[in-house]
Design an enzyme around this catalytic site. Structure first.
Site, mmCIF file in Angstrom:
data_model
loop_
_atom_site.group_PDB
_atom_site.id
_atom_site.type_symbol
_atom_site.label_atom_id
_atom_site.label_comp_id
_atom_site.label_asym_id
_atom_site.label_seq_id
_atom_site.Cartn_x
_atom_site.Cartn_y
_atom_site.Cartn_z
ATOM 1 N N LYS A 176 0.849 -1.192 0.000
ATOM 2 C CA LYS A 176 0.000 0.000 0.000
ATOM 3 C C LYS A 176 0.887 1.246 0.000
ATOM 4 O O LYS A 176 1.401 1.659 1.040
ATOM 5 C CB LYS A 176 -0.917 0.031 1.220
ATOM 6 C CG LYS A 176 -1.978 1.126 1.064
ATOM 7 C CD LYS A 176 -2.553 1.594 2.366
ATOM 8 C CE LYS A 176 -1.656 2.525 3.120
ATOM 9 N NZ LYS A 176 -1.369 3.802 2.439
ATOM 10 N N GLU A 250 9.489 -0.020 11.000
ATOM 11 C CA GLU A 250 10.560 0.977 10.809
ATOM 12 C C GLU A 250 9.930 2.340 11.037
ATOM 13 O O GLU A 250 9.141 2.804 10.209
ATOM 14 C CB GLU A 250 11.116 0.885 9.380
ATOM 15 C CG GLU A 250 11.859 -0.391 9.078
ATOM 16 C CD GLU A 250 13.261 -0.430 9.661
ATOM 17 O OE1 GLU A 250 13.692 0.582 10.260
ATOM 18 O OE2 GLU A 250 13.913 -1.467 9.539
ATOM 19 N N CYS A 284 13.849 9.728 7.915
ATOM 20 C CA CYS A 284 13.711 9.170 9.259
ATOM 21 C C CYS A 284 15.028 9.198 10.013
ATOM 22 O O CYS A 284 15.061 9.410 11.207
ATOM 23 C CB CYS A 284 13.194 7.747 9.166
ATOM 24 S SG CYS A 284 14.186 6.734 8.052
ATOM 25 N N GLU A 382 10.041 14.538 16.356
ATOM 26 C CA GLU A 382 10.479 14.495 14.962
ATOM 27 C C GLU A 382 9.774 15.616 14.189
ATOM 28 O O GLU A 382 8.548 15.657 14.136
ATOM 29 C CB GLU A 382 10.097 13.132 14.382
ATOM 30 C CG GLU A 382 10.652 12.893 13.010
ATOM 31 C CD GLU A 382 10.291 11.513 12.480
ATOM 32 O OE1 GLU A 382 9.115 11.119 12.600
ATOM 33 O OE2 GLU A 382 11.179 10.840 11.944
HETATM 34 P P1 NAD Z 1 2.442 7.708 8.490
HETATM 35 O O1 NAD Z 1 2.670 6.801 9.646
HETATM 36 O O2 NAD Z 1 1.397 8.736 8.617
HETATM 37 O O3 NAD Z 1 2.073 6.865 7.177
HETATM 38 C C1 NAD Z 1 2.928 5.867 6.649
HETATM 39 C C2 NAD Z 1 2.094 4.904 5.826
HETATM 40 O O4 NAD Z 1 1.241 4.166 6.681
HETATM 41 C C3 NAD Z 1 1.173 5.556 4.805
HETATM 42 O O5 NAD Z 1 1.064 4.696 3.684
HETATM 43 C C4 NAD Z 1 -0.167 5.635 5.556
HETATM 44 O O6 NAD Z 1 -1.267 5.675 4.683
HETATM 45 C C5 NAD Z 1 -0.133 4.349 6.351
HETATM 46 N N1 NAD Z 1 -0.829 4.336 7.632
HETATM 47 C C6 NAD Z 1 -0.938 5.338 8.538
HETATM 48 N N2 NAD Z 1 -1.602 4.908 9.634
HETATM 49 C C7 NAD Z 1 -1.894 3.604 9.421
HETATM 50 C C8 NAD Z 1 -2.547 2.590 10.187
HETATM 51 N N3 NAD Z 1 -3.033 2.846 11.403
HETATM 52 N N4 NAD Z 1 -2.650 1.356 9.662
HETATM 53 C C9 NAD Z 1 -2.146 1.072 8.448
HETATM 54 N N5 NAD Z 1 -1.529 1.981 7.665
HETATM 55 C C10 NAD Z 1 -1.397 3.229 8.152
HETATM 56 O O7 NAD Z 1 3.867 8.350 8.147
HETATM 57 P P2 NAD Z 1 4.226 9.400 6.990
HETATM 58 O O8 NAD Z 1 3.881 10.753 7.476
HETATM 59 O O9 NAD Z 1 3.685 8.947 5.683
HETATM 60 O O10 NAD Z 1 5.813 9.201 6.922
HETATM 61 C C11 NAD Z 1 6.690 9.867 7.752
HETATM 62 C C12 NAD Z 1 7.120 8.976 8.911
HETATM 63 O O11 NAD Z 1 7.753 7.796 8.415
HETATM 64 C C13 NAD Z 1 8.144 9.640 9.781
HETATM 65 O O12 NAD Z 1 7.831 9.405 11.132
HETATM 66 C C14 NAD Z 1 9.445 8.929 9.403
HETATM 67 O O13 NAD Z 1 10.432 8.948 10.393
HETATM 68 C C15 NAD Z 1 8.959 7.558 9.122
HETATM 69 N N6 NAD Z 1 9.930 6.828 8.292
HETATM 70 C C16 NAD Z 1 10.685 5.844 8.872
HETATM 71 C C17 NAD Z 1 11.643 5.166 8.129
HETATM 72 C C18 NAD Z 1 12.479 4.072 8.752
HETATM 73 O O14 NAD Z 1 13.071 3.298 8.007
HETATM 74 N N7 NAD Z 1 12.561 3.962 10.073
HETATM 75 C C19 NAD Z 1 11.824 5.477 6.781
HETATM 76 C C20 NAD Z 1 11.045 6.490 6.213
HETATM 77 C C21 NAD Z 1 10.093 7.156 6.991
#
Ligand code: NAD
Length: 477
Positions: A176, A250, A284, A382
């Site tokens: 997704k 992650e 991240c 963050e």
């Molecule tokens: P987000 O958590 O809002 O969304 C990430 C993904 O998860 C999206 O596809 C979203 O639609 C989906 N999602 C959100 N809530 C969900 C749920 N309850 N169940 C299932 N799917 C859900 O994050 P974002 O704003 O898109 O991305 C930024 C975040 O991602 C930052 O916190 C960043 O640090 C983190 N990130 C971590 C890594 C890593 O490898 N540790 C890498 C890249 C980004």
């Protein structure tokens, strides 16, 4: 304009179940640059059913790793040839400076894919061990149907960290993508068809979080691999616990770059352009807490303000751009909210601030806060944008204490003239990776989080293990 009217479900172009549309808006021009169908729960049902069928009865999990590697090797070759197309597309989707995109958004995902293609040949998929009562065959079998949920900031990288090991292992995958960045998955789907991926093995269903949550809880899914915010990760982890699904998380970070007393300031500043500000700070592992010895605090504050203040901010498609626009207005407002908060908390802006560098596009001025205490919210939360906080420390032990005084534990770096000593300091930082005089994610070495930055590891042989079930078959001597 990128317009799509189908979804890639079960490895084939399929009419969507719903009528919703996701509009992709350029962060630079604020104009719509793409439209794709918005996936629904019914699309997830179909994708999971296809993945289940392909896993339970299809050829993919029953092929040898070498046979799967051959098909994925073809995909890797196509990817390598057309990397530039992917880099341009992701820059258009989410505003990553093209100079970063060609490396971080397309070359690295391809290298990750090639890494797992190569690993298939050397990995121990099966072995004979001597057991208490006789020989034991130990096999590694694919874990099953994988749900892969990824964010918008590095959409291909985070996707490939899951897709490549899962597919080499013999799993089938329902991914997704984020609604902000669905287009790059379409390009990958086209390349997969060209490479000859069998039916049912991969689906891409771009949608929002509710549909993501539906996928996580779906009874046809055996394993969830999620990259995104810590808040979402906690909820997903709880659901997986309830169903005893395998789960890799992650999550977010607030990593520290420690400048030791003997650090060369000029080369460190050059290094921090990547380590702290890669991808507009929407990374991240970005090292957004800069820890400086009090004895050199003024000198480092000046150098940091001058480096960050001179970054070229503008059109992400321009090769001279160092900082592009943020992904969405929502993100611009969020980052500006933190700049306001930092001022309220008593930190001092030494460059940047609330003045927007451009009238159009979701730009934020790259900003440095000095006089920051590690207890301030701008040092603990963050921000996910080009905002750095400069924190003074008294001695090395104090620097290590401050670096570790965080809910998160993802990345970090140590900057010093004495590399061996830097390694000794890096060993004491409670994070999944910590560079010395550099920061890089290497396909060959594990990446992931301590503490609230996640559970599990991606990359390296360690990144394959979460997609395998280990099985023992003992028999009499
Ligand atoms: P987000 O958590 O809002 O969304 C990430 C993904 O998860 C999206 O596809 C979203 O639609 C989906 N999602 C959100 N809530 C969900 C749920 N309850 N169940 C299932 N799917 C859900 O994050 P974002 O704003 O898109 O991305 C930024 C975040 O991602 C930052 O916190 C960043 O640090 C983190 N990130 C971590 C890594 C890593 O490898 N540790 C890498 C890249 C980004």
């Amino acid at each position: 304009m990128h317009v799509r009217d189908r979804l890639f479900i079960g490895g084939r172009w399929t009419a969507p179940a719903g009528t919703g549309v996701i509009e992709v808006v350029s962060p630079h021009t604020e104009e719509v640059i793409g439209r794709v169908p918005e996936g629904t729960e019914a699309d997830i049902d179909r994708a999971v059913a296809a993945a289940r069928q392909a896993f339970d009865h299809g050829p993919w999990p029953r092929m040898t790793p070498a046979e799967r590697a051959e098909i994925l090797g073809r995909l890797s070759a196509i990817y390598a040839e057309r990397q530039q197309q992917m880099a341009d597309l992701i820059t258009a989707e989410m505003g990553s400076p093209i100079l970063f995109s060609v490396f971080g958004q397309s070359a690295i995902p391809q290298q990750v894919l090639q890494y797992y293609v190569d690993l298939a040949a050397s990995y121990t998929w099966e072995e004979e061990r001597r057991g208490m009562l006789g020989p034991v065959t130990v096999t590694r079998e694919p874990v099953g149907v994988v749900a892969a949920i990824v964010p918008w900031n590095v959409p291909q990288f985070t996707l490939m960290l899951k897709l490549a090991p899962a597919l080499i292992a013999g799993c089938t995958v329902v991914a997704k993508p984020s609604p902000e960045t669905p287009l790059d998955a379409y390009l990958l789907a086209e390349w997969m068809l060209e490479a000859g991926m069998p039916e049912g093995v991969v689906s891409f269903v771009p949608a929002g979080r509710e549909v993501g949550a539906y996928l996580v809880a779906h009874p046809g899914v055996d394993k969830v691999s999620f990259t995104g915010s810590t808040a979402a990760g906690r909820r997903i982890g709880a659901v997986c616990g309830e169903h005893l699904k395998r789960c890799t998380l992650e999550l977010g970070g607030k990593s520290a770059a420690i400048l030791l007393e003997d650090a060369d300031v000029a080369t460190t500043m050059e290094g921090l352009k990547t380590a702290s500000l890669m991808n507009n700070g929407e990374a991240c592992a970005a090292q957004t807490r800069i820890l400086a010895p009090r004895s050199r605090y003024e000198e480092i504050a000046d150098a940091l303000a001058s480096m960050v203040g001179s970054l070229q901010v503008g059109d992400p498609a321009d090769y001279s751009t160092e900082i592009g626009p943020l992904v969405a207005r929502r993100q611009q407002e969020r980052v500006e909210g933190y700049i306001r908060l930092g001022q309220e908390e008593g930190a001092k802006i030494v460059t940047g601030g609330l003045t927007r560098p451009h009238d159009r596009g979701w730009y934020v001025a790259p900003t440095v806060f000095a006089d920051v205490d590690n207890s301030m919210r701008i040092a603990r939360e963050e921000i996910f944008g080009p905002v750095l906080v400069l924190i003074p420390y008294e001695d090395e032990a104090d620097a290590i204490r401050i670096a570790n005084d965080s809910e998160y534990g993802l990345g970090g770096s140590v900057w010093t003239a004495d590399v061996e000593h830097g390694v000794q300091v890096a060993r004491q930082i409670r994070t999944g990776s910590c560079g010395v005089n550099m920061y890089v994610l290497d396909p060959n070495t594990p990446f992931g989080g301590f503490k609230s930055s996640g559970i599990g590891r991606e990359l390296g042989p360690e990144g394959l293990v979460p997609y395998l079930e280990h099985k023992s078959i003992p028999r009499p001597a």
